[in-house]
Design an enzyme around this catalytic site. Structure first.
Site, PDB file in Angstrom:
ATOM      1  N   ASP A 248       0.839  -1.191   0.000  1.00 17.35           N
ATOM      2  CA  ASP A 248       0.000   0.000   0.000  1.00 17.35           C
ATOM      3  C   ASP A 248       0.878   1.246   0.000  1.00 17.35           C
ATOM      4  O   ASP A 248       2.017   1.225   0.502  1.00 17.35           O
ATOM      5  CB  ASP A 248      -0.888   0.029   1.247  1.00 17.35           C
ATOM      6  CG  ASP A 248      -2.017  -0.983   1.189  1.00 17.35           C
ATOM      7  OD1 ASP A 248      -2.218  -1.570   0.114  1.00 17.35           O
ATOM      8  OD2 ASP A 248      -2.695  -1.177   2.212  1.00 17.35           O
ATOM      9  N   LYS A 270      -3.531   3.232  -3.256  1.00 20.24           N
ATOM     10  CA  LYS A 270      -4.389   4.326  -3.706  1.00 20.24           C
ATOM     11  C   LYS A 270      -4.471   5.320  -2.565  1.00 20.24           C
ATOM     12  O   LYS A 270      -4.525   4.932  -1.403  1.00 20.24           O
ATOM     13  CB  LYS A 270      -5.798   3.838  -4.040  1.00 20.24           C
ATOM     14  CG  LYS A 270      -5.848   2.654  -4.990  1.00 20.24           C
ATOM     15  CD  LYS A 270      -7.289   2.254  -5.205  1.00 20.24           C
ATOM     16  CE  LYS A 270      -7.394   0.911  -5.895  1.00 20.24           C
ATOM     17  NZ  LYS A 270      -7.014  -0.181  -5.016  1.00 20.24           N
ATOM     18  N   MET A 388     -10.905   5.751   7.164  1.00 21.90           N
ATOM     19  CA  MET A 388     -10.902   6.416   5.853  1.00 21.90           C
ATOM     20  C   MET A 388     -12.046   7.408   5.727  1.00 21.90           C
ATOM     21  O   MET A 388     -12.724   7.481   4.702  1.00 21.90           O
ATOM     22  CB  MET A 388     -10.966   5.373   4.722  1.00 21.90           C
ATOM     23  CG  MET A 388      -9.772   4.442   4.706  1.00 21.90           C
ATOM     24  SD  MET A 388      -9.903   3.103   3.495  1.00 21.90           S
ATOM     25  CE  MET A 388     -10.991   1.953   4.350  1.00 21.90           C
TER      26      MET A 388
END
Length: 477
Positions: A248, A270, A388
């Site tokens: 990641d 991402k 998130m």
């Protein structure tokens, strides 16, 4: 890294030792054991050094140091006990580009002699850069106890078979797997028992029965929230044996450095809640394709995920893909962000006076946030850990207030949790959006919402003081 570690081949090469006392004697013994051709320069020598000179096994330059003593030397060791002379040696060596070690003087040295754990031909060297030799010796003693004496014969056996091993298994991944599964298994066991002949036979038998084509595999590994100290031992093991690491974007360099130095590191992350980085990022189908490509090529793949692979990490999707394509896999859990960030912010996720349950929620899910059970999420006396969620704070606040959560409900927004630059912003649900905006909170950040979040101001222990209400911050300043 202030020093570049290397192992020097001194066989038949000239080395100068300046000084003829007991310290010089010890240095000369180590250099001669490495095959160096040693010259000692000093007005007087110990009895043992004089005997070596008399036998012709040691050369002697008698008198005070002169710069031309360095002619032809590859290295020089200054062990005179006189700093003025040692400085003279170091300066002359610098002029001639000869590496110099000045005993007990890191400032004058251009190379340092490490503490050694000798399992020849396997050698472990430990250096503190001259800052704390006693600490290096302590570490050496700890490692000495861990490394069994049979490692020396094992390394020697591997050296003798090296050419045949490379011929039979030309692919590095296949050789590594053979070594890990066979050499470090039954061959090492035989050497521990002292049966070197049987170990040789077992090495040959294992190599003959090993296929040239190694089967690849994938390990889904949790990297934790960022602090390398929270990476599990099993995760470290997986990284040390990986051929390829698909990681990641937010996995920090300190965690990536735990991988094998020759492993291929591929950023497949991402960015959430902000601008994408300069690197080309992969979508989930690309990640699946990369795992399949490397595993089918016989490589050991680590899919390294922030936190835990099975907590909003799409680990389930990746395992389903691997299972469908017949790729062997394993899962190494990691410390998930809710646990680590809450702990480092001083916020207990459950507390018998405030919260009897905790819910993990992602505000960046595949479907609309309106599919969540907001009535249940708005219930009192529970803790919400929202992953998130930086980009969706306004919608989250609106839904919770709409379904009955009190505007006075405390929150703690933990940015870069567990890392050196951790920040904690605190407030209430009513001013959540404004507080996050005032402090420009960016991903990665975890939102903790509930009565327990009020404890952050009193129980914080890591990083800076939580950023509270503006009036309070002004008084603190």
């Amino acid at each position: 890294m202030s020093l570049y570690p290397l192992f020097a081949d001194l066989r038949s090469r000239a080395v100068l030792v300046v000084g003829g006392g007991a310290v010089a004697e010890r240095k000369i013994a180590a250099l001669r054991a490495a095959g160096a051709v040693v010259t000692v320069g000093a007005p007087a020598l110990t009895d043992a050094l004089r005997d070596d000179v008399a036998r012709g096994t040691l050369r002697h330059r008698e008198g005070n140091f002169a710069a031309d003593w360095l002619d032809g030397a590859w290295l020089v060791v200054a062990a005179t006990g006189d700093r003025a002379v040692n400085r003279q040696v170091a300066a002359a060596a610098e002029t001639r580009r000869v590496f110099a070690n000045v005993v007990d003087d890191a400032e004058l040295s251009s190379f340092h002699v490490p503490a050694i754990v000798d399992r020849s031909p396997l050698t472990v060297a430990i250096s503190s850069g001259g800052a704390a030799p006693a600490l290096a010796s302590h570490v050496r003693a700890r490692i000495e106890a861990l490394l069994e004496p049979s490692l020396g014969p094992l390394a020697d056996l591997a050296r003798r078979w090296r050419t045949r091993l490379r011929t039979h298994l030309p692919e590095p991944a296949a050789r590594r797997r053979f070594f890990e599964r066979h050499v470090l298994g039954p061959v090492a066991d035989l050497l521990r028992r002292g049966d070197a002949q049987a170990a040789e036979v077992e090495f040959a038998r294992g190599l003959k029965s090993t296929s040239r084509t190694a089967q690849g595999s994938v390990a889904l590994v949790g990297a934790g929230p960022g602090d390398p100290g929270l990476v599990t031992l099993n995760a470290q093991r997986a990284l040390l044996t990986a051929d390829v690491v698909l990681h990641d974007r937010l996995v920090p360099a300190e965690v990536l450095s735990l991988a094998r130095r020759d492993a291929e590191l591929v950023d497949v992350g991402k960015q959430v809640g902000g601008k994408a980085s300069q690197a080309k990022h992969a979508d989930q189908d690309d990640i699946h394709a990369l795992m399949l490509e490397h595993a089918r090529a016989g490589r050991r793949v680590v899919r390294l995920k922030c936190g835990d692979p099975f907590v909003f990490g799409r680990g389930g999707e990746e395992l389903e893909f691997l299972a469908a394509h017949g790729i062997p896999f394993e899962v190494v859990p990691g410390v998930t962000a809710a646990l680590a960030c809450a702990a480092h912010a001083g916020v207990p996720l459950t507390h018998r006076d405030h919260a009897q349950s905790v819910r993990f929620v992602t505000a960046h899910c595949r479907d609309s946030v309106d599919t969540l059970d907001w009535r249940a999420l708005a219930a009192e006396r529970q803790t919400l850990a929202v992953y998130m969620g930086v980009a969706g704070l306004e919608a989250l606040r609106a839904r919770l207030l709409e379904h009955g959560r009190a505007p006075s409900t405390p929150f703690a927004l933990v940015e870069n949790g567990t890392r050196a630059n951790q920040r904690v912003v605190i407030g209430t649900l009513a001013n959540l959006v404004e507080r996050a905006g005032a402090h420009a909170v960016r991903a990665p950040a975890l939102l903790i919402l509930g009565e327990v979040a009020a404890l952050a101001n009193r129980l914080h222990w890591f990083g800076t003081v939580p950023l509270g209400e503006p009036a309070r911050e002004a008084r603190a300043a």
